[in-house]
Design an enzyme around this catalytic site. Structure first.
Site, mmCIF file in Angstrom:
data_model
loop_
_atom_site.group_PDB
_atom_site.id
_atom_site.type_symbol
_atom_site.label_atom_id
_atom_site.label_comp_id
_atom_site.label_asym_id
_atom_site.label_seq_id
_atom_site.Cartn_x
_atom_site.Cartn_y
_atom_site.Cartn_z
ATOM 1 N N SER A 60 0.851 -1.179 0.000
ATOM 2 C CA SER A 60 0.000 0.000 0.000
ATOM 3 C C SER A 60 0.890 1.232 0.000
ATOM 4 O O SER A 60 1.963 1.232 0.619
ATOM 5 C CB SER A 60 -0.890 0.021 1.250
ATOM 6 O OG SER A 60 -1.725 -1.118 1.302
ATOM 7 N N ALA A 113 -6.482 2.560 1.893
ATOM 8 C CA ALA A 113 -7.895 2.821 2.152
ATOM 9 C C ALA A 113 -8.086 3.368 3.565
ATOM 10 O O ALA A 113 -8.853 4.317 3.790
ATOM 11 C CB ALA A 113 -8.706 1.537 1.965
ATOM 12 N N HIS A 168 -10.894 -3.722 -3.418
ATOM 13 C CA HIS A 168 -10.937 -4.798 -4.406
ATOM 14 C C HIS A 168 -12.308 -4.869 -5.089
ATOM 15 O O HIS A 168 -12.977 -3.873 -5.287
ATOM 16 C CB HIS A 168 -10.528 -6.133 -3.781
ATOM 17 C CG HIS A 168 -9.136 -6.128 -3.202
ATOM 18 N ND1 HIS A 168 -8.073 -5.520 -3.826
ATOM 19 C CD2 HIS A 168 -8.630 -6.655 -2.052
ATOM 20 C CE1 HIS A 168 -6.977 -5.676 -3.093
ATOM 21 N NE2 HIS A 168 -7.295 -6.346 -2.012
#
Length: 297
Positions: A60, A113, A168
């Site tokens: 990430s 996120a 996703h």
């Protein structure tokens, strides 16, 4: 001469499988390197990167702030939310102020996120949630629970959480779960940041390799992505085994969201998006330092 074996960490998702189709099937030259594919969820890969365990890995962008001393960013392999991104979903629509008071199921605290969620909530959190004298980092004072990304829908449906932060393929299938979107964090980010994409993930390589070796490996990985884009039907077919109940059309749509021109090269816009994302995170006390973005060139 025996090939040099490198560990390559990526998630068991259709987009990553699509990207590395040519490598997995030995369809392109690898110039004396052999790649051992390590398939794990992104939170696990992020954690492994903090320990420097893998030679090359997906991480990430949030996690890169914690591993930039060990890894350099590869120019290809990016996942960018270009007008879309992680979503907050619930049984009914909540405002930002309401979400801040709800229990939120999140897929991991090192995911981009989660960092985007913290930035989105920043002005809705109580003042006590700012930096403290005893910590250089902001301690998020909102109610969240970490669950595997593929269990977030169930967590919300069962009432164990009020809101789910989905990543996703959940971004394409949430309506099947009778849930509604409270906010698309990719849309919000673009609105607040001159239309820039939300930087979600990237590939990194250990700095222990010389610059020349990093470039050679970078070229191989880029060639794999180019091969898949040029042989889309076969690469999507390969990726379907990781599609978690998505049909071919939905899997193809998902792949298109996260394997595209951004994936071949961040470009200056992508680099600026990363600088801004991590810069804002640092200014809010969400990451320990403003990382230097070191790209393999």
């Amino acid at each position: 001469m025996q090939p040099t074996t490198l560990t390559l960490g990526h998630s068991p998702d259709p987009d990553d499988a699509f990207m590395f189709y040519a490598l997995a099937k030995d369809l392109i030259p690898t110039h004396g390197f052999r790649f051992e594919h390590i398939l794990q969820d992104i939170q696990t890969l992020n954690e492994r990167a903090t320990r420097g365990e893998l030679d090359i890995t997906a991480v990430s962008i949030h996690a890169y702030a914690h591993v930039s001393d060990k890894y350099a960013l590869l120019p290809s392999g990016a996942s960018m939310g270009d007008g879309y991104g992680p979503m907050l979903v619930a049984k009914r629509k909540y405002s930002r102020a309401e979400v801040a008071k709800k229990k939120i199921a999140v897929p991991g605290t090192m995911t981009s996120a989660f960092l985007a969620l913290q930035l989105w909530l920043a002005d809705s959190l109580p003042q006590s949630a700012q930096r403290t004298p005893h910590s250089a980092l902001h301690i998020p004072h909102f109610n969240y629970v970490v669950v595997p990304f593929d269990q977030i829908f169930q967590t919300v449906r069962s009432g164990q959480a009020d809101v789910g932060l989905i990543i996703h393929e959940g971004q394409l299938t949430y309506q099947n779960e009778n849930l509604v979107v409270c906010e698309d964090l990719g849309v919000w980010w673009g609105r607040e940041n001159d239309g820039l994409p939300l930087p979600l993930g990237g590939n990194v390589i250990r700095k222990k390799f010389s610059p020349a070796v990093r470039r050679k490996i970078s070229d191989i990985l880029t060639a794999s992505i180019q091969f898949s884009l040029a042989h889309r039907a076969e690469a999507v077919q390969h990726a379907l085994q990781y599609a978690r109940d998505m049909g071919r059309d939905l899997a193809d749509k998902f792949v298109g969201m996260y394997v595209n021109h951004w994936t071949l090269d961040y470009g200056e816009q992508g680099r600026e998006a990363m600088r801004r994302f991590l810069g804002q995170a640092f200014e809010h006390g969400l990451i320990p330092r403003r990382p230097e973005l070191e790209f393999v060139v």
